[in-house]
Design an enzyme around this catalytic site. Structure first.
Site, PDB file in Angstrom:
ATOM      1  N   LEU A 103      16.749 -24.084  33.813  1.00  0.00           N
ATOM      2  CA  LEU A 103      16.967 -25.538  33.919  1.00  0.00           C
ATOM      3  C   LEU A 103      15.659 -25.443  33.163  1.00  0.00           C
ATOM      4  O   LEU A 103      14.832 -25.520  32.666  1.00  0.00           O
ATOM      5  CB  LEU A 103      16.581 -25.461  35.546  1.00  0.00           C
ATOM      6  CG  LEU A 103      17.459 -25.292  36.588  1.00  0.00           C
ATOM      7  CD1 LEU A 103      16.791 -25.061  38.121  1.00  0.00           C
ATOM      8  CD2 LEU A 103      18.974 -25.817  36.373  1.00  0.00           C
ATOM      9  N   ASP A 104      15.609 -27.750  33.188  1.00  0.00           N
ATOM     10  CA  ASP A 104      14.429 -27.869  32.240  1.00  0.00           C
ATOM     11  C   ASP A 104      12.957 -27.373  32.983  1.00  0.00           C
ATOM     12  O   ASP A 104      13.338 -26.876  34.147  1.00  0.00           O
ATOM     13  CB  ASP A 104      14.298 -28.791  31.832  1.00  0.00           C
ATOM     14  CG  ASP A 104      15.630 -29.554  31.238  1.00  0.00           C
ATOM     15  OD1 ASP A 104      15.782 -28.685  30.677  1.00  0.00           O
ATOM     16  OD2 ASP A 104      16.214 -30.624  31.170  1.00  0.00           O
ATOM     17  N   LYS A 105      12.016 -27.447  32.911  1.00  0.00           N
ATOM     18  CA  LYS A 105      10.648 -27.423  32.963  1.00  0.00           C
ATOM     19  C   LYS A 105      10.577 -27.997  34.033  1.00  0.00           C
ATOM     20  O   LYS A 105      10.340 -27.233  35.471  1.00  0.00           O
ATOM     21  CB  LYS A 105       9.666 -27.062  32.003  1.00  0.00           C
ATOM     22  CG  LYS A 105       8.258 -26.984  32.639  1.00  0.00           C
ATOM     23  CD  LYS A 105       7.622 -27.226  31.778  1.00  0.00           C
ATOM     24  CE  LYS A 105       5.976 -26.991  32.333  1.00  0.00           C
ATOM     25  NZ  LYS A 105       5.062 -27.527  30.743  1.00  0.00           N
ATOM     26  N   ARG A 155      20.070 -35.279  31.246  1.00  0.00           N
ATOM     27  CA  ARG A 155      18.928 -36.328  31.195  1.00  0.00           C
ATOM     28  C   ARG A 155      20.048 -37.141  29.672  1.00  0.00           C
ATOM     29  O   ARG A 155      19.548 -38.885  30.002  1.00  0.00           O
ATOM     30  CB  ARG A 155      17.820 -35.719  30.450  1.00  0.00           C
ATOM     31  CG  ARG A 155      16.976 -35.000  31.455  1.00  0.00           C
ATOM     32  CD  ARG A 155      16.728 -34.079  31.735  1.00  0.00           C
ATOM     33  NE  ARG A 155      14.677 -34.554  30.595  1.00  0.00           N
ATOM     34  CZ  ARG A 155      14.361 -34.031  30.332  1.00  0.00           C
ATOM     35  NH1 ARG A 155      14.216 -32.680  29.998  1.00  0.00           N
ATOM     36  NH2 ARG A 155      12.982 -34.355  29.780  1.00  0.00           N
TER      37      ARG A 155
END
Length: 339
Positions: free
Chosen positions: A159-161, A259
């Site tokens: 997962l992205d930060k 995104r």
């Protein structure tokens, strides 16, 4: 009984090694006649041959090298015979990355083979440039030393930060192999909640567009014809104040996929400034939460399903658009999706 060596005798001793701690080491060297006139960085390659010249130049620039007791920050400086050179050797950041660190992890389920974690926003999953420590991987190594023997400490997807939510981690090599196989076969169910700018044209939509590195801005991904195939399902939940609450289903797992796909359609995520999303609803990070995860146990074959309530920042933002019903049922059993 022998006496302690004089300062002169100490200066003439061969290279000394003075251990500082596990991550750094001090070495001191008296420049010989043969080394007279050498560049400082070249001298250090002889003093510490296990490090690259580029890394030693970084140590010089960082002020970790002294010549005759004074910091020398110029790699091209010439040394003279008799000078005393001292260098604090610190390993490159990437070599220090895979170290255990006591990082709190929200473990929602585990057995001897599998771990399911609810990742908070702000936690980097895997060490990389700019984030060599303090990651989920570091926390996994501290929690279970056996993770050191697994690829990426058992991490099979990311997962992205600034994305919160559920992740599955393998704890044994057979489990890691099985999970990676199922993710590649697209039989692991992953669903997200998101808040995006603008009204969607369709209540239910599928975005199929290839994703690759943005050729103009390397920190971004983009829809480009040379990218990898990517598919995202998008379902409208509610719309208000110019913002839509949506549920997204991943069929592939490209970097920044949700995104990028939504921004490509003209609906960047709320507060996702990298992709054009404006700050709104009190969110200070991209409004994306991995709310649902379903898969078959890689060893036993047992269907497993997990749902995660969003953290407080997302909950208050979601409630402004949807109301108090934060997590509606995703409308499927694990056996319907994972086969």
């Amino acid at each position: 009984m022998s006496s302690a060596p004089s300062d002169f005798e100490a200066d003439q001793r061969p290279d000394e090694v003075e251990p500082e701690d596990e991550s750094s080491e001090m070495r001191i060297h008296a420049v010989t006649l043969e080394q007279h006139g050498q560049r400082l960085d070249k001298l250090l390659t002889a003093l510490a041959p296990e490090f690259s010249r580029a890394h030693l130049q970084h140590l010089i620039a960082d002020g970790r090298v002294q010549v005759d007791g004074k910091v020398s920050s110029t790699a091209s400086a010439k040394v003279k015979a008799g000078m005393r050179v001292q260098v604090e050797l610190v390993k490159p950041a990437h070599e220090l990355a895979f170290q255990p660190e006591p990082i709190p992890l929200d473990v929602v389920w585990e057995d001897e083979h599998v771990l399911v974690v609810d990742k908070p926003a702000g936690l980097v999953v895997h060490p990389a440039a700019g984030n060599w420590s303090g990651t989920l991987l570091n926390g996994l190594l501290a929690r279970d030393p056996a993770a050191a023997g697994l690829p990426r400490a058992g991490i099979v997807h990311r997962l992205d930060k600034d994305t919160s939510g559920l992740m599955v981690v393998g704890r044994t090599l057979p489990a890691v192999t099985g999970l990676m196989r199922d993710i590649a076969a697209r039989v692991v169910s992953r669903k997200y909640l998101a808040l995006v700018h603008g009204r969607l044209k369709l209540d239910e939509d599928t975005i199929e567009a290839p994703i690759g590195r943005d050729p103009k801005t390397r920190v971004r991904m983009a829809v480009i014809h040379t990218g990898k195939w990517a598919k995202t399902d998008v379902e409208l939940v509610a719309y208000d104040q110019g913002i839509a609450a949506v549920r997204c289903t991943l069929h592939t797992g490209r970097t920044h996929q949700i995104r990028v796909h939504l921004a490509f359609r003209g609906h960047p995520l709320v507060s996702d400034e990298l992709y054009g999303g404006r700050l709104a609803l009190g969110m200070t990070r991209q409004a994306l939460h991995a709310a649902h995860l379903a898969f078959k146990h890689p060893i036993t074959g047992e269907p497993l399903r997990f749902d995660s309530a969003p953290p407080p920042d997302f909950q208050q933002a979601w409630a402004q658009i949807v109301g108090d019903d934060l997590l509606e049922d995703f409308g499927e059993d694990v056996d319907d999706k994972v086969d």
